[in-house]
Write a protein that holds these residues in place. Sequence first.
Motif, short mmCIF file in Angstrom:
data_model
loop_
_atom_site.label_atom_id
_atom_site.label_comp_id
_atom_site.label_asym_id
_atom_site.label_seq_id
_atom_site.Cartn_x
_atom_site.Cartn_y
_atom_site.Cartn_z
N ILE A 1 3.96 5.60 -5.73
CA ILE A 1 3.78 5.63 -7.18
C ILE A 1 2.79 6.70 -7.57
O ILE A 1 2.95 7.41 -8.56
N ASN A 2 1.74 6.85 -6.80
CA ASN A 2 0.69 7.81 -7.11
C ASN A 2 1.00 9.22 -6.62
O ASN A 2 0.16 10.10 -6.71
N GLY A 3 2.20 9.42 -6.08
CA GLY A 3 2.62 10.74 -5.64
C GLY A 3 2.02 11.18 -4.33
O GLY A 3 2.10 12.35 -3.96
N GLN A 4 1.45 10.24 -3.59
CA GLN A 4 0.86 10.59 -2.31
C GLN A 4 1.87 10.55 -1.17
O GLN A 4 1.61 11.05 -0.10
N LEU A 5 3.04 9.93 -1.43
CA LEU A 5 4.12 9.89 -0.44
C LEU A 5 5.43 10.19 -1.15
O LEU A 5 5.62 9.80 -2.31
N PRO A 6 6.37 10.88 -0.48
CA PRO A 6 7.68 11.07 -1.12
C PRO A 6 8.43 9.76 -1.20
O PRO A 6 8.28 8.91 -0.32
N GLU A 7 9.25 9.55 -2.26
CA GLU A 7 10.07 8.36 -2.36
C GLU A 7 11.19 8.44 -1.35
O GLU A 7 11.71 9.50 -1.07
N GLU A 8 11.57 7.30 -0.77
CA GLU A 8 12.64 7.27 0.23
C GLU A 8 13.98 7.22 -0.43
O GLU A 8 14.15 6.74 -1.48
N ASP B 1 0.84 -1.20 0.00
CA ASP B 1 0.00 0.00 0.00
C ASP B 1 0.87 1.25 0.00
O ASP B 1 0.59 2.22 -0.70
N GLU B 2 1.97 1.23 0.77
CA GLU B 2 2.89 2.37 0.80
C GLU B 2 3.54 2.55 -0.57
O GLU B 2 3.68 3.67 -1.05
N PHE B 3 3.92 1.45 -1.21
CA PHE B 3 4.50 1.50 -2.55
C PHE B 3 3.52 2.14 -3.53
O PHE B 3 3.88 3.02 -4.31
N GLU B 4 2.26 1.73 -3.48
CA GLU B 4 1.25 2.30 -4.37
C GLU B 4 1.07 3.80 -4.12
O GLU B 4 0.93 4.57 -5.05
#
Length: 91
Positions: free
Chosen positions: A84-91, A78-81
């Motif tokens: 991908i959808n720009g809802q979380l910054p990439e680590e 879910d975090e990965f998705e």
Amino acid sequence: MCLAIPGKIEKIDNTFDETFRSAKVSFDGIIRDVNLMMVPEAVEGDYVMVHVGVALNIVDKEEAEQTIKYIKEIGEFDEFERQINGQLPEE
């Protein structure tokens, strides 16, 4: 958390050359561009383990499906998705 995730190679792009091949890889339906430099033997339809946009090794379909199942169970897919959808910054 930073995990390697298995995905299926859908389409290989040999635009540059054999060393810098890339592919469209499906992660349970989410398509991302992946560098294939470390798996020169990979072909379309193979499952590869991917970390930070680079395929590390080829895995069999059963291992890939089992790993995706485990990742979903711990909630990391879910975090990965969301990344991908720009809802979380990439680590």
